[in-house]
Enzyme design. Sequence first.
Site, PDB file in Angstrom:
ATOM      1  N   CYS A  78       3.703  10.087  -0.100  1.00  0.00           N
ATOM      2  CA  CYS A  78       4.555  11.260   0.139  1.00  0.00           C
ATOM      3  C   CYS A  78       5.958  10.981  -0.365  1.00  0.00           C
ATOM      4  CB  CYS A  78       4.582  11.599   1.630  1.00  0.00           C
ATOM      5  SG  CYS A  78       3.020  12.314   2.160  1.00  0.00           S
TER       6      CYS A  78
ATOM      7  N   GLU B 168      11.288  10.183   1.128  1.00  0.00           N
ATOM      8  CA  GLU B 168      10.702   9.090   1.916  1.00  0.00           C
ATOM      9  C   GLU B 168      10.597   7.848   1.020  1.00  0.00           C
ATOM     10  OE1 GLU B 168       7.294   9.977   4.367  1.00  0.00           O
ATOM     11  OE2 GLU B 168       6.370   8.038   3.903  1.00  0.00           O
TER      12      GLU B 168
ATOM     13  N   ARG C 193       9.343   6.803  10.215  1.00  0.00           N
ATOM     14  CA  ARG C 193       9.565   6.019   8.970  1.00  0.00           C
ATOM     15  C   ARG C 193      10.841   5.165   9.030  1.00  0.00           C
ATOM     16  NH1 ARG C 193       5.364   7.458   9.407  1.00  0.00           N
ATOM     17  NH2 ARG C 193       4.125   8.806   8.085  1.00  0.00           N
TER      18      ARG C 193
HETATM   19  C1  LIG Z   1      -1.618   6.933  -2.214  1.00  0.00           C
HETATM   20  C2  LIG Z   1      -0.583   6.560  -1.160  1.00  0.00           C
HETATM   21  C3  LIG Z   1      -0.783   6.965   0.152  1.00  0.00           C
HETATM   22  C4  LIG Z   1       0.168   6.627   1.138  1.00  0.00           C
HETATM   23  N1  LIG Z   1      -0.053   7.039   2.421  1.00  0.00           N
HETATM   24  C5  LIG Z   1       0.853   6.725   3.390  1.00  0.00           C
HETATM   25  C6  LIG Z   1       0.652   7.129   4.749  1.00  0.00           C
HETATM   26  O1  LIG Z   1      -0.346   7.740   5.097  1.00  0.00           O
HETATM   27  N2  LIG Z   1       1.598   6.775   5.661  1.00  0.00           N
HETATM   28  C7  LIG Z   1       2.706   6.075   5.332  1.00  0.00           C
HETATM   29  O2  LIG Z   1       3.534   5.770   6.213  1.00  0.00           O
HETATM   30  N3  LIG Z   1       2.923   5.674   4.062  1.00  0.00           N
HETATM   31  C8  LIG Z   1       2.039   5.982   3.086  1.00  0.00           C
HETATM   32  N4  LIG Z   1       2.255   5.573   1.782  1.00  0.00           N
HETATM   33  C9  LIG Z   1       3.515   4.862   1.437  1.00  0.00           C
HETATM   34  C10 LIG Z   1       3.415   3.316   1.498  1.00  0.00           C
HETATM   35  O3  LIG Z   1       2.097   2.873   1.283  1.00  0.00           O
HETATM   36  C11 LIG Z   1       3.931   2.789   2.833  1.00  0.00           C
HETATM   37  O4  LIG Z   1       5.297   3.125   3.041  1.00  0.00           O
HETATM   38  C12 LIG Z   1       3.796   1.260   2.914  1.00  0.00           C
HETATM   39  O5  LIG Z   1       4.069   0.854   4.222  1.00  0.00           O
HETATM   40  C13 LIG Z   1       4.734   0.511   1.958  1.00  0.00           C
HETATM   41  O6  LIG Z   1       4.327  -0.849   1.923  1.00  0.00           O
HETATM   42  P1  LIG Z   1       4.595  -1.758   0.637  1.00  0.00           P
HETATM   43  O7  LIG Z   1       4.173  -3.137   0.949  1.00  0.00           O
HETATM   44  O8  LIG Z   1       3.965  -1.147  -0.568  1.00  0.00           O
HETATM   45  O9  LIG Z   1       6.167  -1.648   0.538  1.00  0.00           O
HETATM   46  P2  LIG Z   1       7.133  -1.729  -0.768  1.00  0.00           P
HETATM   47  O10 LIG Z   1       7.052  -0.435  -1.508  1.00  0.00           O
HETATM   48  O11 LIG Z   1       6.821  -2.963  -1.521  1.00  0.00           O
HETATM   49  O12 LIG Z   1       8.508  -1.846  -0.040  1.00  0.00           O
HETATM   50  C14 LIG Z   1       9.000  -0.745   0.750  1.00  0.00           C
HETATM   51  C15 LIG Z   1      10.252  -1.212   1.504  1.00  0.00           C
HETATM   52  O13 LIG Z   1       9.854  -2.224   2.433  1.00  0.00           O
HETATM   53  C16 LIG Z   1      10.585  -3.428   2.218  1.00  0.00           C
HETATM   54  N5  LIG Z   1       9.684  -4.559   2.481  1.00  0.00           N
HETATM   55  C17 LIG Z   1       8.413  -4.724   2.019  1.00  0.00           C
HETATM   56  N6  LIG Z   1       7.890  -5.884   2.494  1.00  0.00           N
HETATM   57  C18 LIG Z   1       8.854  -6.455   3.256  1.00  0.00           C
HETATM   58  C19 LIG Z   1       8.937  -7.668   4.008  1.00  0.00           C
HETATM   59  N7  LIG Z   1       7.916  -8.534   4.066  1.00  0.00           N
HETATM   60  N8  LIG Z   1      10.089  -7.941   4.650  1.00  0.00           N
HETATM   61  C20 LIG Z   1      11.140  -7.088   4.600  1.00  0.00           C
HETATM   62  N9  LIG Z   1      11.125  -5.939   3.909  1.00  0.00           N
HETATM   63  C21 LIG Z   1      10.001  -5.608   3.250  1.00  0.00           C
HETATM   64  C22 LIG Z   1      11.014  -3.355   0.755  1.00  0.00           C
HETATM   65  O14 LIG Z   1      12.153  -4.156   0.514  1.00  0.00           O
HETATM   66  C23 LIG Z   1      11.273  -1.862   0.577  1.00  0.00           C
HETATM   67  O15 LIG Z   1      12.568  -1.505   1.002  1.00  0.00           O
HETATM   68  C24 LIG Z   1       1.329   5.880   0.782  1.00  0.00           C
HETATM   69  C25 LIG Z   1       1.497   5.460  -0.554  1.00  0.00           C
HETATM   70  C26 LIG Z   1       0.549   5.793  -1.515  1.00  0.00           C
HETATM   71  C27 LIG Z   1       0.761   5.311  -2.940  1.00  0.00           C
END
Ligand SMILES: Cc1cc2nc3c(=O)[nH]c(=O)nc-3n(C[C@H](O)[C@H](O)[C@H](O)COP(=O)(O)OP(=O)(O)OC[C@H]3O[C@@H](n4cnc5c(N)ncnc54)[C@H](O)[C@@H]3O)c2cc1C
Length: 286
Positions: free
Chosen positions: A207, A278, A159
């Site tokens: 998580c 996380e 992560r």
């Molecule tokens: C039901 C559910 C299941 C999930 N299962 C998993 C799993 O199996 N494995 C896992 O790893 N995660 C999981 N996650 C967590 C999440 O989906 C991941 O961490 C995902 O990668 C976050 O992406 P996001 O676009 O929503 O990020 P955001 O929540 O929008 O941002 C997260 C971080 O990334 C940064 N960021 C986002 N986009 C950019 C960009 N373009 N440039 C620079 N920085 C950026 C943001 O500034 C922030 O610090 C889950 C979440 C949910 C709700």
Amino acid sequence: MHIQRGKLLSELSTFGIGGPARYYIEAKEPNTAREAMQWALSQQIPVFILGKGSNSLFDDRGYDGLILHNKIDFCEIAQDSVYAGAGYSFSLLGVQTARKGFSGLEFASGIPGTVGGAVFMNAGANGQEVKDALLEALYLGLDGEERLFLRSDLEFSYRFSSFQKLRGCILAARFELKENKEARQSQLKIVEYRLKTQPYKEKSAGCIFRNPSPSLSAGALIERCGLKGSVLGGARVSEMHANFIVNEAKASCTDVLALIQKIQETVAEKSGVRLEPEVRKVPFDE
Ligand SMILES: Cc1cc2nc3c(=O)[nH]c(=O)nc-3n(C[C@H](O)[C@H](O)[C@H](O)COP(=O)(O)OP(=O)(O)OC[C@H]3O[C@@H](n4cnc5c(N)ncnc54)[C@H](O)[C@@H]3O)c2cc1C
């Protein structure tokens, strides 16, 4: 540039939590992202790059800066790789590549973030992580310059990616694909398992804690402490998966943080392990 004021962050996060953003802009093109970042710099206000808000816990007061919502969402699938905008759905990328008979991103299906968020977090599941498939990432620095990072230029661990040490915006990423007739079948199995084991219909950020080690899951530790179903305000430890906190009744950020603390204290007391979040808490001001 169309900058909005007071956009509610609860509408932009899967947790459904968060007050208003002082400023908000959607970037569908790299140029908009560049102009927005330079504007924020000139105003001396912080910028938060938002994907789908699926790993973010926003403050009840909101964010006292600019929320730059990355909506660059193209997707080009070729024979040995796929190139996608950072705002493209990571889950859809997993489904679409597997449907076309390509292996490499099956694990992405069901991860409800963007490509940019997944690269930033080195998202992973089923024993695979972004780092295993990433070839390169196009990045926009705070200085307005674009830079292409090859996989070998970047550091990744559980992560973690080098991008967490930087403040700019990931614009696009290319991932390696391999032809595999079984890809669609494995991807469907992954989704089926997720739906059985994770509370997908409820509002959460996935998580909430990092696993303390590859052989020790945070969920198992929380469950052993009898914390499933614990409630604080509108936040509850999911009955389905102990490492998920769900927003079941208009939970506030304060409720979630209090529940996180209660879990940390109980698990530390009963098992001697300190759980680390996380989910990324986004402070009101930075
Ligand atoms: C039901 C559910 C299941 C999930 N299962 C998993 C799993 O199996 N494995 C896992 O790893 N995660 C999981 N996650 C967590 C999440 O989906 C991941 O961490 C995902 O990668 C976050 O992406 P996001 O676009 O929503 O990020 P955001 O929540 O929008 O941002 C997260 C971080 O990334 C940064 N960021 C986002 N986009 C950019 C960009 N373009 N440039 C620079 N920085 C950026 C943001 O500034 C922030 O610090 C889950 C979440 C949910 C709700």
